[in-house]
Design a protein around this motif. Structure first.
Motif, PDB file in Angstrom:
ATOM      1  N   UNK A 110       0.560  -1.251   0.087  1.00 39.88           N
ATOM      2  CA  UNK A 110      -0.025   0.049  -0.099  1.00 39.88           C
ATOM      3  C   UNK A 110       0.858   1.240   0.137  1.00 39.88           C
ATOM      4  N   UNK A 111       2.069   1.148   0.259  1.00 40.44           N
ATOM      5  CA  UNK A 111       2.999   2.440   0.197  1.00 40.44           C
ATOM      6  C   UNK A 111       4.150   1.988  -0.366  1.00 40.44           C
ATOM      7  N   UNK A 112       5.087   3.072  -0.754  1.00 41.46           N
ATOM      8  CA  UNK A 112       6.566   2.956  -1.137  1.00 41.46           C
ATOM      9  C   UNK A 112       7.316   3.668  -0.197  1.00 41.46           C
ATOM     10  N   UNK A 113       8.072   2.991   0.538  1.00 43.71           N
ATOM     11  CA  UNK A 113       8.867   3.719   1.634  1.00 43.71           C
ATOM     12  C   UNK A 113      10.330   4.056   0.890  1.00 43.71           C
TER      13      UNK A 113
ATOM     14  N   UNK B 167      -2.600  -2.269   8.984  1.00 36.07           N
ATOM     15  CA  UNK B 167      -3.637  -2.324   8.122  1.00 36.07           C
ATOM     16  C   UNK B 167      -3.205  -3.077   6.729  1.00 36.07           C
ATOM     17  N   UNK B 168      -4.373  -3.564   6.152  1.00 34.85           N
ATOM     18  CA  UNK B 168      -4.227  -4.278   4.982  1.00 34.85           C
ATOM     19  C   UNK B 168      -5.284  -4.156   4.074  1.00 34.85           C
ATOM     20  N   UNK B 169      -5.143  -3.953   2.830  1.00 36.00           N
ATOM     21  CA  UNK B 169      -6.370  -3.662   2.009  1.00 36.00           C
ATOM     22  C   UNK B 169      -7.385  -4.807   1.946  1.00 36.00           C
ATOM     23  N   UNK B 170      -8.454  -4.448   1.851  1.00 37.70           N
ATOM     24  CA  UNK B 170      -9.689  -5.375   2.257  1.00 37.70           C
ATOM     25  C   UNK B 170      -9.640  -6.480   0.928  1.00 37.70           C
ATOM     26  N   UNK B 171      -9.168  -6.134  -0.167  1.00 43.55           N
ATOM     27  CA  UNK B 171      -8.919  -7.072  -1.181  1.00 43.55           C
ATOM     28  C   UNK B 171      -7.787  -8.151  -1.160  1.00 43.55           C
ATOM     29  N   UNK B 172      -6.704  -7.610  -0.315  1.00 46.55           N
ATOM     30  CA  UNK B 172      -5.727  -8.470  -0.209  1.00 46.55           C
ATOM     31  C   UNK B 172      -6.092  -9.735   0.873  1.00 46.55           C
ATOM     32  N   UNK B 173      -6.871 -10.575   0.471  1.00 43.63           N
ATOM     33  CA  UNK B 173      -7.333 -11.940   1.352  1.00 43.63           C
ATOM     34  C   UNK B 173      -6.207 -12.810   1.723  1.00 43.63           C
ATOM     35  N   UNK B 174      -5.111 -12.985   0.830  1.00 44.28           N
ATOM     36  CA  UNK B 174      -4.048 -13.791   1.433  1.00 44.28           C
ATOM     37  C   UNK B 174      -3.412 -13.133   2.547  1.00 44.28           C
ATOM     38  N   UNK B 175      -3.191 -11.948   2.517  1.00 47.33           N
ATOM     39  CA  UNK B 175      -2.547 -11.444   3.707  1.00 47.33           C
ATOM     40  C   UNK B 175      -3.480 -11.280   4.889  1.00 47.33           C
TER      41      UNK B 175
ATOM     42  N   UNK C 220      -9.941   2.778  -1.727  1.00 46.41           N
ATOM     43  CA  UNK C 220      -9.882   1.388  -1.418  1.00 46.41           C
ATOM     44  C   UNK C 220     -10.192   1.306   0.255  1.00 46.41           C
ATOM     45  N   UNK C 221     -10.934  -0.076   0.664  1.00 46.32           N
ATOM     46  CA  UNK C 221     -11.115  -0.164   1.739  1.00 46.32           C
ATOM     47  C   UNK C 221      -9.874  -0.965   2.599  1.00 46.32           C
ATOM     48  N   UNK C 222      -9.763  -0.646   3.687  1.00 41.82           N
ATOM     49  CA  UNK C 222      -8.550  -1.281   4.628  1.00 41.82           C
ATOM     50  C   UNK C 222      -9.182  -1.869   5.949  1.00 41.82           C
ATOM     51  N   UNK C 223      -8.529  -3.022   6.212  1.00 42.13           N
ATOM     52  CA  UNK C 223      -8.922  -3.622   7.340  1.00 42.13           C
ATOM     53  C   UNK C 223      -7.777  -3.218   8.442  1.00 42.13           C
TER      54      UNK C 223
END
Length: 166
Positions: free
Chosen positions: A35-38, A129-137, A157-160
């Motif tokens: 979700x980010x680039x450090x 937080x994890x993007x809601x559509x990243x089911x594996x994570x 995007x929705x995030x959990x």
């Protein structure tokens, strides 16, 4: 390929190029889910202040797990969005990003990274937080014992929001 010959330890400044390469390979424009680039300077700072955990196969970084304080991320828009929904306490640490190379996924490497972090930082309470559509994570983190604390929207995007104490 198994994870048997993968070393897991605290990152050093010599790992920054490998972390950057793995991070870049897992950006959305490359088919990844980060979700980010450090930037290099932020990774260097994180390594200097808190444990960053890396997994290496030979000399290649094949996984990493970072943590940082909320204060270190005060100006990061996605962190601000998360904290608007879940205000962190002073004893909570931001967990992530965590990234495992495509070749090593599904072999328990994320759990090994987290176990090493817990060994180095026992008792810390992590918020992530994890993007809601990243089911594996999401599945992987729930398997580690993390609990849902809420959700927020950012950049369409929705995030959990998840939390756990090491």
């Amino acid at each position: 390929m198994t994870t048997d010959h993968i070393g897991i330890c605290r990152a050093t400044l010599a790992d920054i190029d490998g972390i950057l390469a793995l991070q870049d390979a897992n950006q959305p424009e490359n088919g990844g889910r980060l979700s980010a680039r450090l930037p290099r300077a932020a990774i260097k700072s994180m390594i200097s202040i808190m444990p960053v955990i890396v997994a290496r196969r030979a000399e290649t970084v094949v996984g990493f797990l970072m943590i940082s304080s909320a204060r270190m991320n005060a100006g990061v828009p996605i962190i601000k969005a998360m904290q608007a929904r879940y205000p962190m306490t002073s004893d909570e640490i931001i967990y992530g990003p965590i990234c495992v190379s495509a070749e090593e996924r599904g072999r328990g490497l994320a759990a090994r990274l987290y176990a090493e972090l817990g060994r180095l930082q026992p008792g810390l309470r992590f918020v992530l937080f994890i993007r809601r559509d990243n089911e594996a994570s999401i599945k992987a983190h729930i398997k580690l014992g993390m609990h849902e604390m809420g959700e927020f929207d950012f950049d369409g995007a929705s995030h959990l929001i998840l939390s756990h104490t090491a």
